[in-house]
Design a protein around this motif. Structure first.
Motif, short mmCIF file in Angstrom:
data_model
loop_
_atom_site.label_atom_id
_atom_site.label_comp_id
_atom_site.label_asym_id
_atom_site.label_seq_id
_atom_site.Cartn_x
_atom_site.Cartn_y
_atom_site.Cartn_z
N PHE A 143 -43.01 -11.12 -68.90
CA PHE A 143 -42.92 -12.11 -67.83
C PHE A 143 -41.61 -11.89 -67.09
CE2 PHE A 143 -40.13 -13.97 -70.85
CZ PHE A 143 -39.34 -14.91 -70.20
N GLY A 144 -41.47 -12.55 -65.95
CA GLY A 144 -40.27 -12.36 -65.16
C GLY A 144 -39.66 -13.68 -64.70
N ALA A 199 -29.48 -13.23 -71.07
CA ALA A 199 -30.77 -12.54 -71.22
C ALA A 199 -30.75 -11.15 -70.58
CB ALA A 199 -31.88 -13.40 -70.61
N ASN A 200 -29.63 -10.46 -70.73
CA ASN A 200 -29.43 -9.12 -70.17
C ASN A 200 -29.42 -9.10 -68.63
OD1 ASN A 200 -29.24 -7.77 -72.67
ND2 ASN A 200 -31.47 -7.77 -72.86
N GLY A 201 -29.24 -10.26 -68.03
CA GLY A 201 -29.12 -10.34 -66.58
C GLY A 201 -30.28 -11.05 -65.92
N ILE A 202 -29.99 -12.13 -65.20
CA ILE A 202 -31.01 -12.92 -64.50
C ILE A 202 -30.95 -12.61 -63.01
CG2 ILE A 202 -31.83 -15.24 -63.95
CD1 ILE A 202 -32.13 -14.61 -66.87
N THR A 203 -32.07 -12.21 -62.46
CA THR A 203 -32.18 -11.99 -61.01
C THR A 203 -32.03 -13.32 -60.29
OG1 THR A 203 -33.60 -10.05 -61.24
CG2 THR A 203 -33.75 -11.27 -59.16
N THR A 204 -31.29 -13.31 -59.19
CA THR A 204 -31.09 -14.54 -58.44
C THR A 204 -31.31 -14.34 -56.94
OG1 THR A 204 -28.70 -14.18 -58.13
CG2 THR A 204 -29.38 -15.42 -60.08
N ILE A 205 -31.71 -15.41 -56.28
CA ILE A 205 -31.64 -15.53 -54.83
C ILE A 205 -30.53 -16.53 -54.57
CG2 ILE A 205 -32.80 -16.29 -52.73
CD1 ILE A 205 -35.46 -15.52 -54.04
N SER A 206 -29.50 -16.11 -53.84
CA SER A 206 -28.34 -16.99 -53.72
C SER A 206 -27.58 -16.75 -52.44
CB SER A 206 -27.40 -16.78 -54.91
OG SER A 206 -26.29 -17.66 -54.85
N THR A 207 -27.02 -17.83 -51.91
CA THR A 207 -26.04 -17.72 -50.85
C THR A 207 -24.67 -17.48 -51.48
OG1 THR A 207 -25.32 -18.70 -48.76
CG2 THR A 207 -25.34 -20.15 -50.68
N ILE A 215 -30.22 -10.72 -55.74
CA ILE A 215 -29.39 -9.94 -56.65
C ILE A 215 -30.29 -9.51 -57.81
CG2 ILE A 215 -27.31 -9.92 -58.07
CD1 ILE A 215 -26.30 -12.26 -56.31
N LEU A 216 -30.66 -8.24 -57.82
CA LEU A 216 -31.64 -7.73 -58.79
C LEU A 216 -31.00 -7.47 -60.15
CD1 LEU A 216 -33.59 -5.28 -56.48
CD2 LEU A 216 -34.53 -7.32 -57.58
N ARG A 217 -31.66 -7.95 -61.19
CA ARG A 217 -31.22 -7.71 -62.58
C ARG A 217 -32.44 -7.55 -63.50
NH1 ARG A 217 -27.27 -12.10 -61.40
NH2 ARG A 217 -25.32 -11.09 -60.77
N HIS A 218 -32.18 -7.49 -64.78
CA HIS A 218 -33.19 -7.17 -65.79
C HIS A 218 -34.37 -8.14 -65.79
CE1 HIS A 218 -34.87 -5.93 -69.65
NE2 HIS A 218 -34.85 -7.20 -70.03
N SER A 219 -34.17 -9.41 -65.42
CA SER A 219 -35.25 -10.41 -65.54
C SER A 219 -36.40 -10.18 -64.58
CB SER A 219 -34.68 -11.82 -65.33
OG SER A 219 -34.35 -12.02 -63.97
N LEU A 220 -36.23 -9.28 -63.61
CA LEU A 220 -37.32 -8.93 -62.70
C LEU A 220 -37.76 -7.48 -62.95
CD1 LEU A 220 -39.00 -10.19 -60.39
CD2 LEU A 220 -37.38 -9.21 -58.76
N LYS A 225 -37.72 -8.68 -50.47
CA LYS A 225 -36.84 -7.60 -50.91
C LYS A 225 -37.21 -7.12 -52.31
CE LYS A 225 -31.99 -6.30 -51.48
NZ LYS A 225 -30.56 -6.76 -51.41
N GLY A 226 -37.69 -8.03 -53.15
CA GLY A 226 -38.05 -7.65 -54.53
C GLY A 226 -39.52 -7.36 -54.70
N LYS A 227 -40.25 -7.20 -53.59
CA LYS A 227 -41.71 -7.08 -53.64
C LYS A 227 -42.19 -5.92 -54.50
CE LYS A 227 -45.69 -6.93 -50.49
NZ LYS A 227 -46.30 -5.68 -51.00
N LYS A 228 -41.49 -4.83 -54.49
CA LYS A 228 -41.93 -3.68 -55.28
C LYS A 228 -41.94 -4.02 -56.77
CE LYS A 228 -41.17 1.29 -55.85
NZ LYS A 228 -40.37 2.46 -55.43
N ARG A 229 -40.94 -4.78 -57.22
CA ARG A 229 -40.90 -5.18 -58.63
C ARG A 229 -41.90 -6.30 -58.93
NH1 ARG A 229 -34.82 -4.96 -61.18
NH2 ARG A 229 -34.03 -3.15 -60.03
N LEU A 230 -42.25 -7.08 -57.91
CA LEU A 230 -43.20 -8.17 -58.12
C LEU A 230 -44.61 -7.66 -58.39
CD1 LEU A 230 -42.22 -10.71 -55.29
CD2 LEU A 230 -41.64 -10.84 -57.71
#
Length: 332
Positions: free
Chosen positions: A276-277, A291-299, A327-332, A194-199
């Motif tokens: 870095f991400g 850190a202005n928002g951490i991206t997470t993978i979470s249930t 959950i996309l945030r600034h860290s990615l 799902k985050g591949k474009k940002r990766l």
């Protein structure tokens, strides 16, 4: 014997009539804490019942914590709280903020007439086995978090198969038990997809995977994604002697490692989300703002607790996969 009343042809199983008779005697004060119940043999002879019928009634009362047995002496009243309809044995691996969310949601949705006793095995096989053995026969439900411990399946199988629910991680050896679980291999793969474009702006994906407490599926899903989409990747067990390189993207299951990575970056004036991400595992309120928002993978841990409560109350026998999300945030 006058505390027990059995009637024929009233459409109520005789073991339930025994239970109701004892509950009524407690409620009316005719049985008090510490009082001895009529022996199994006496009840059998007085009402022409089988031992199995009487034992079924006494065992249910024992599981609910209302009576207890002393080998060779008989059954005694343990508690006069007859409103407790179920007594739940809840075995977690450890207490952290995610497990606390499950636990609080479970308590919120289970109702007031269910007693929940919580235990922790701390990833110790011997502690796990002892807790299972000591609890066997004393609860109406057993909720077990086996994590990735080895040599514990036979221990779990000693419990009544209809009273066990597996929580968070399951495996083919436990397929006979209902479960509410995470599919870690699928979750991390689909989260990264799902985050591949940002990766695409990162040169290398790095999974920090100590390998002791973490579900093996995390590693398998990470490797599968990187190989399928031709990402340069690395799996490390410890970050303490590492240094962040420009273009690194860290996937971090544990918050201790998350802190180490952020501290390392701050000491070198590296900008998160640019130089870095980070993708962290498991959502917390703090990650929304750190850190202005951490991206997470979470249930959804609160949903997991709610579903678990429903399974206990309704006697659900299925295996339910609790969905995960990126959950996309600034860290990615």
């Amino acid at each position: 014997m006058n505390i027990i009343s059995i009637q024929n042809n009233i459409g109520l199983p005789k073991y339930k009539q025994i239970i109701l008779s004892i509950e009524k005697a407690i409620e009316e004060g005719n049985l008090k804490k510490g009082d001895r119940l009529p022996s199994v043999n006496k009840v059998c002879l007085s009402f022409s019942l089988s031992r199995d019928t009487v034992l079924l009634a006494y065992d249910e009362l024992k599981k609910r914590g209302i009576i207890y047995a002393i080998p060779g002496k008989g059954y005694y009243v343990k508690s006069v709280e007859i409103t407790i309809t179920q007594k739940v044995f809840l075995l977690f691996d450890e207490l952290n903020i995610f497990k606390e969310d499950i636990y609080n949601s479970f308590l919120k949705n289970i109702g007031k007439n269910v007693q929940v006793d919580i235990f922790f095995h701390h990833f110790n096989v011997q502690v796990f086995k002892k807790l299972i053995n000591d609890s066997n026969g004393n609860y109406t439900k057993y909720i077990i978090m086996p994590t990735n411990l080895n040599d514990i399946v036979n221990s779990i199988k000693t419990l009544p198969v209809n009273d066990v629910i597996i929580l968070d991680q399951t495996n083919p050896d436990l397929k006979m038990f209902p479960a509410i679980y995470q599919n870690h291999k699928k979750d991390i793969f689909e989260g990264l997809l799902k985050g591949k474009k940002r990766l695409e702006k990162y040169k290398k994906l790095i999974l920090i995977f100590p390998g002791f407490r973490e579900p093996p599926g995390m590693k398998l899903g990470f490797e599968s994604f990187c190989q399928q989409y031709n990402y340069d990747y690395e799996i490390i067990s410890d970050f303490s002697n590492q240094s962040i390189a420009l273009g690194d993207l860290y996937v971090i299951p544990h918050d201790r490692d998350l802190l180490l990575v952020i501290e390392n970056a701050m000491g070198r004036n590296l900008k998160l989300g640019e130089d870095f991400g980070i993708i962290s595992y498991n959502e917390t309120a703090l990650k929304k703002i750190a850190a202005n928002g951490i991206t997470t993978i979470s249930t959804n841990f609160e949903l997991m607790g709610k579903i678990l409560a429903d399974m206990v109350l309704k006697g659900t026998k299925e295996q339910i996969e609790n969905k995960s999300a990126l959950i996309l945030r600034h860290s990615l």
